[in-house]
Write an enzyme that holds these catalytic residues in place. Sequence first.
Site, PDB file in Angstrom:
ATOM      1  N   SER A   1      12.266  37.841 -34.874  1.00 43.11           N
ATOM      2  CA  SER A   1      12.884  36.994 -33.865  1.00 43.11           C
ATOM      3  C   SER A   1      13.483  37.881 -32.779  1.00 43.11           C
ATOM      4  O   SER A   1      14.214  38.835 -33.072  1.00 43.11           O
ATOM      5  CB  SER A   1      13.981  36.127 -34.484  1.00 43.11           C
ATOM      6  OG  SER A   1      14.625  35.350 -33.504  1.00 43.11           O
ATOM      7  N   LYS A   2      13.178  37.567 -31.531  1.00 44.61           N
ATOM      8  CA  LYS A   2      13.708  38.353 -30.410  1.00 44.61           C
ATOM      9  C   LYS A   2      15.067  37.765 -30.040  1.00 44.61           C
ATOM     10  O   LYS A   2      15.199  36.977 -29.091  1.00 44.61           O
ATOM     11  CB  LYS A   2      12.719  38.300 -29.249  1.00 44.61           C
ATOM     12  CG  LYS A   2      12.884  39.368 -28.185  1.00 44.61           C
ATOM     13  CD  LYS A   2      11.700  39.334 -27.233  1.00 44.61           C
ATOM     14  CE  LYS A   2      11.883  40.246 -26.032  1.00 44.61           C
ATOM     15  NZ  LYS A   2      11.814  41.676 -26.398  1.00 44.61           N
ATOM     16  N   VAL A   3      16.072  38.129 -30.815  1.00 49.67           N
ATOM     17  CA  VAL A   3      17.391  37.526 -30.695  1.00 49.67           C
ATOM     18  C   VAL A   3      18.345  38.498 -29.998  1.00 49.67           C
ATOM     19  O   VAL A   3      18.385  39.697 -30.306  1.00 49.67           O
ATOM     20  CB  VAL A   3      17.928  37.087 -32.078  1.00 49.67           C
ATOM     21  CG1 VAL A   3      18.058  38.266 -33.038  1.00 49.67           C
ATOM     22  CG2 VAL A   3      19.245  36.340 -31.941  1.00 49.67           C
TER      23      VAL A   3
END
Length: 307
Positions: free
Chosen positions: A158-160
């Site tokens: 996840s590109k969080v």
Amino acid sequence: MPESIKKLSYFEGKIVPESEANINIKTHALQYGTTVFGGIRGYYDSSSDNLYVFRILDHYKRLVNSTKIMQLQFTKTPEELRDITLDLLKQSGYRRNVYLRPFIYTSALQLSPRFHDVPTELAIYVLELDDYLDTKRGLTTMVSSWRRFDDTVIPTLSKVSGGYVNSALAKSEAVQNGYDEAIFLDGRGFVSEGSAENIFLVRDGKIITPSISSSLLEGITRRSVLQLAKDSGYEVIEREITRSELYIADEIFFSGTGVQIAWVSEVDKRKIGTGEMGPITKKLQSTFFDLVVGKNQNYKHWLTPVY
């Protein structure tokens, strides 16, 4: 054709002047980094007078997957996100290379760090951008003392936003020590990625890159490089890579939306290969820069024209 640019963003359900796309100081995402985001490039080709967005649906599929992983409330589809983005670009009028930053953030004005049961908003802004890192000059790098977080700490697929504190620490360490970029090791001591890009090695004519088990973000440009390499007849291996393999690689290069394909000349003061861009990196970089402006029909399906 003369260019007339309007500085616009998508914010709270509509396209507005960039100056009006502002959030409240109490916004949940600002306090806790509870935002997922993407980075998408658009490449302008003067010969066709068109702007081509690179793998837009793949980027938005990953963004929607990030909302699922992080338990964010979000209902728009990748196709809807694509259509919003194309409308934004058309209304903005860009005829030059651009970078798009879509993000989905928790928009409540409340305390308590959590993802569930918090409303979200979508925002997208546009920047003019050519090279993020110099793709012609060899990059100097160091193995960071900071380790890349693993999937039991923060979901690595996840590109969080909150996870990029890790990247910022590594990048600052590298630049403040006189290098261009950092290379992360994962928690086990294997090579993971750069501060904001995936990494590839070339050894004995084979292209080697860490597998997703090495705590890396599954990059869209990484996926593209893997396909380009296979189509060019190279053997591609995804596996664990030790730190010492970096020092004896024939070639090293980074890939990513921002960095594109950029070669590495040095790791920890060790010259990589001849110290010049290697032939495999050069071929992949040349192929990539041709295809993103529509000059390679084999990969035209990766491009979405704006006009």
